[in-house]
Design a protein around this motif. Structure first.
Motif, PDB file in Angstrom:
ATOM      1  N   LEU A  11       0.802  -1.215   0.000  1.00  0.00           N
ATOM      2  CA  LEU A  11       0.000   0.000   0.000  1.00  0.00           C
ATOM      3  C   LEU A  11       0.839   1.272   0.000  1.00  0.00           C
ATOM      4  N   ASP A  12       2.105   1.197   0.408  1.00  0.00           N
ATOM      5  CA  ASP A  12       2.946   2.391   0.370  1.00  0.00           C
ATOM      6  C   ASP A  12       3.467   2.694  -1.039  1.00  0.00           C
ATOM      7  N   LEU A  13       3.019   1.907  -2.038  1.00  0.00           N
ATOM      8  CA  LEU A  13       3.336   2.210  -3.430  1.00  0.00           C
ATOM      9  C   LEU A  13       2.122   2.766  -4.175  1.00  0.00           C
ATOM     10  N   GLN A  14       1.107   3.210  -3.438  1.00  0.00           N
ATOM     11  CA  GLN A  14      -0.092   3.742  -4.084  1.00  0.00           C
ATOM     12  C   GLN A  14       0.220   4.963  -4.934  1.00  0.00           C
ATOM     13  N   GLU A  15       1.077   5.849  -4.448  1.00  0.00           N
ATOM     14  CA  GLU A  15       1.410   7.053  -5.213  1.00  0.00           C
ATOM     15  C   GLU A  15       2.086   6.689  -6.528  1.00  0.00           C
ATOM     16  N   GLN A  16       2.943   5.661  -6.506  1.00  0.00           N
ATOM     17  CA  GLN A  16       3.597   5.233  -7.736  1.00  0.00           C
ATOM     18  C   GLN A  16       2.575   4.665  -8.735  1.00  0.00           C
ATOM     19  N   LEU A  17       1.591   3.921  -8.215  1.00  0.00           N
ATOM     20  CA  LEU A  17       0.531   3.424  -9.099  1.00  0.00           C
ATOM     21  C   LEU A  17      -0.282   4.574  -9.685  1.00  0.00           C
ATOM     22  N   ASN A  18      -0.539   5.596  -8.882  1.00  0.00           N
ATOM     23  CA  ASN A  18      -1.278   6.768  -9.376  1.00  0.00           C
ATOM     24  C   ASN A  18      -0.507   7.455 -10.500  1.00  0.00           C
ATOM     25  N   GLN A  19       0.799   7.604 -10.314  1.00  0.00           N
ATOM     26  CA  GLN A  19       1.614   8.235 -11.348  1.00  0.00           C
ATOM     27  C   GLN A  19       1.646   7.401 -12.619  1.00  0.00           C
ATOM     28  N   TYR A  20       1.674   6.094 -12.453  1.00  0.00           N
ATOM     29  CA  TYR A  20       1.633   5.207 -13.617  1.00  0.00           C
ATOM     30  C   TYR A  20       0.300   5.358 -14.353  1.00  0.00           C
ATOM     31  N   MET A  21      -0.800   5.401 -13.600  1.00  0.00           N
ATOM     32  CA  MET A  21      -2.117   5.553 -14.216  1.00  0.00           C
ATOM     33  C   MET A  21      -2.244   6.882 -14.950  1.00  0.00           C
ATOM     34  N   ASP A  22      -1.646   7.933 -14.390  1.00  0.00           N
ATOM     35  CA  ASP A  22      -1.706   9.268 -14.997  1.00  0.00           C
ATOM     36  C   ASP A  22      -0.665   9.451 -16.096  1.00  0.00           C
ATOM     37  N   LYS A  23       0.104   8.397 -16.376  1.00  0.00           N
ATOM     38  CA  LYS A  23       1.146   8.405 -17.401  1.00  0.00           C
ATOM     39  C   LYS A  23       2.265   9.384 -17.083  1.00  0.00           C
ATOM     40  N   ARG A  24       2.442   9.630 -15.774  1.00  0.00           N
ATOM     41  CA  ARG A  24       3.593  10.416 -15.324  1.00  0.00           C
ATOM     42  C   ARG A  24       4.771   9.507 -15.016  1.00  0.00           C
ATOM     43  N   MET A  25       4.555   8.208 -15.116  1.00  0.00           N
ATOM     44  CA  MET A  25       5.592   7.220 -14.859  1.00  0.00           C
ATOM     45  C   MET A  25       5.388   6.059 -15.827  1.00  0.00           C
ATOM     46  N   ASP A  26       6.457   5.604 -16.464  1.00  0.00           N
ATOM     47  CA  ASP A  26       6.308   4.482 -17.388  1.00  0.00           C
ATOM     48  C   ASP A  26       6.516   3.153 -16.662  1.00  0.00           C
ATOM     49  N   GLY A  27       6.316   2.067 -17.392  1.00  0.00           N
ATOM     50  CA  GLY A  27       6.371   0.754 -16.782  1.00  0.00           C
ATOM     51  C   GLY A  27       7.740   0.391 -16.237  1.00  0.00           C
ATOM     52  N   GLU A  28       8.804   0.830 -16.896  1.00  0.00           N
ATOM     53  CA  GLU A  28      10.152   0.497 -16.439  1.00  0.00           C
ATOM     54  C   GLU A  28      10.457   1.129 -15.087  1.00  0.00           C
ATOM     55  N   VAL A  29      10.001   2.364 -14.898  1.00  0.00           N
ATOM     56  CA  VAL A  29      10.222   3.030 -13.608  1.00  0.00           C
ATOM     57  C   VAL A  29       9.398   2.348 -12.521  1.00  0.00           C
ATOM     58  N   LEU A  30       8.142   2.023 -12.836  1.00  0.00           N
ATOM     59  CA  LEU A  30       7.309   1.319 -11.854  1.00  0.00           C
ATOM     60  C   LEU A  30       7.933  -0.026 -11.498  1.00  0.00           C
ATOM     61  N   LYS A  31       8.476  -0.690 -12.469  1.00  0.00           N
ATOM     62  CA  LYS A  31       9.113  -1.984 -12.239  1.00  0.00           C
ATOM     63  C   LYS A  31      10.261  -1.872 -11.243  1.00  0.00           C
ATOM     64  N   SER A  32      10.957  -0.753 -11.248  1.00  0.00           N
ATOM     65  CA  SER A  32      12.091  -0.580 -10.340  1.00  0.00           C
ATOM     66  C   SER A  32      11.657  -0.538  -8.876  1.00  0.00           C
ATOM     67  N   TYR A  33      10.391  -0.215  -8.627  1.00  0.00           N
ATOM     68  CA  TYR A  33       9.884  -0.171  -7.249  1.00  0.00           C
ATOM     69  C   TYR A  33       9.519  -1.556  -6.720  1.00  0.00           C
TER      70      TYR A  33
END
Length: 262
Positions: A11-33
């Motif tokens: 649950l402490d990665l919710q902000e990262q999921l939000n950024q991914y959904m808003d296309k402010r973060m791509d899949g490779e960056v999300l994968k690093s988390y």
């Protein structure tokens, strides 16, 4: 409105999921988390994540933070700070604090040995406590997500089978959620179970529905007598509705009587 809650994401990665959904973060960056994941897990989740982003399906992280989970696995609930206990453990008197002592009393013949908590051994008590923390954390997030959505729409939760066994009669997610929002309908769908363990008449099945995907054909005798009846009724007694590519019961029958409806 459709939302998807994922145990795989703490649950402490919710902000990262939000950024991914808003296309402010791509899949490779999300994968690093989620670098602690096995390689194949990202390959399994990436198409699902991409679909949700492209179709506006809200993503909800509902897993237990790694630090908390690893602390409980190593030291038990007593290893958590007071503030962490308030956030991640059921309150006294809820009926679920004692849940980890009841797991081992469940019928071992009816539980999957790969997911069952072994009632003996030095780590069993700590593993059971970790299970309680995971179930409680996920249920809290799910209940809040339902409240935020105003009780409308559908929330799909992707989690391990051992967290939902026996539905509202168990000690996992469905039971916890039903106490908080008793009028909310819940269904448990078990994906690609290898087999169903024998159970007595009147005992709760492990799920409401069994979902066999073409990607993973049944490789064992997958059904007991009660499950055969349930699947046949759900399939409308159509042969092509049953998995018959493996070595299980449908395949065996089709070899004996290939033109007979199963």
């Amino acid at each position: 409105q459709l939302s998807l809650a994922l145990e795989a994401f703490p649950l402490d990665l919710q902000e990262q999921l939000n950024q991914y959904m808003d296309k402010r973060m791509d899949g490779e960056v999300l994968k690093s988390y989620v670098s602690h994941w096995p390689v194949q897990r990202w390959q399994e989740y990436e198409p699902l994540l991409s679909y949700c982003r492209d179709n506006g399906v809200k993503l909800i992280a509902c897993g237990t933070p790694l630090k908390v989970l690893r602390t409980v696995q190593a030291e038990g609930i007593r290893g958590l700070s007071e503030s962490e206990r308030k956030l991640y453990t059921p309150p006294a008197g809820s009926g679920f604090i004692s849940g980890f002592t009841s797991f081992s009393r469940s019928s071992s013949l009816n539980m999957n040995p790969l997911t069952q908590i072994v009632p003996f051994g030095p780590s069993s008590y700590l593993s059971a406590q970790a299970r309680v923390v995971e179930d409680h954390t996920m249920s809290q997030v799910i209940v809040q997500a339902v409240a935020d959505g105003g009780g409308t729409g559908m929330l799909v939760v992707v989690t391990g089978a051992n967290h939902v066994e026996y539905g509202s009669r168990g000690t996992g997610l469905p039971a916890r959620i039903s106490r908080k929002i008793p009028k909310k309908s819940q269904l448990v769908v078990l994906l690609d179970p290898e087999r169903q363990f024998l159970r007595k008449e009147g005992e709760s099945p492990v799920a409401d529905f069994l979902w066999y995907s073409a990607a993973r054909p049944c490789s064992r005798n997958c059904f007991d007598r009660a499950e055969i009846a349930r699947v046949m009724n759900a399939a409308g007694r159509r042969r092509d509705a049953l998995p018959d590519r493996g070595t299980g019961l449908p395949a065996r029958i089709s070899r004996k009587i290939p033109k007979k409806s199963q």
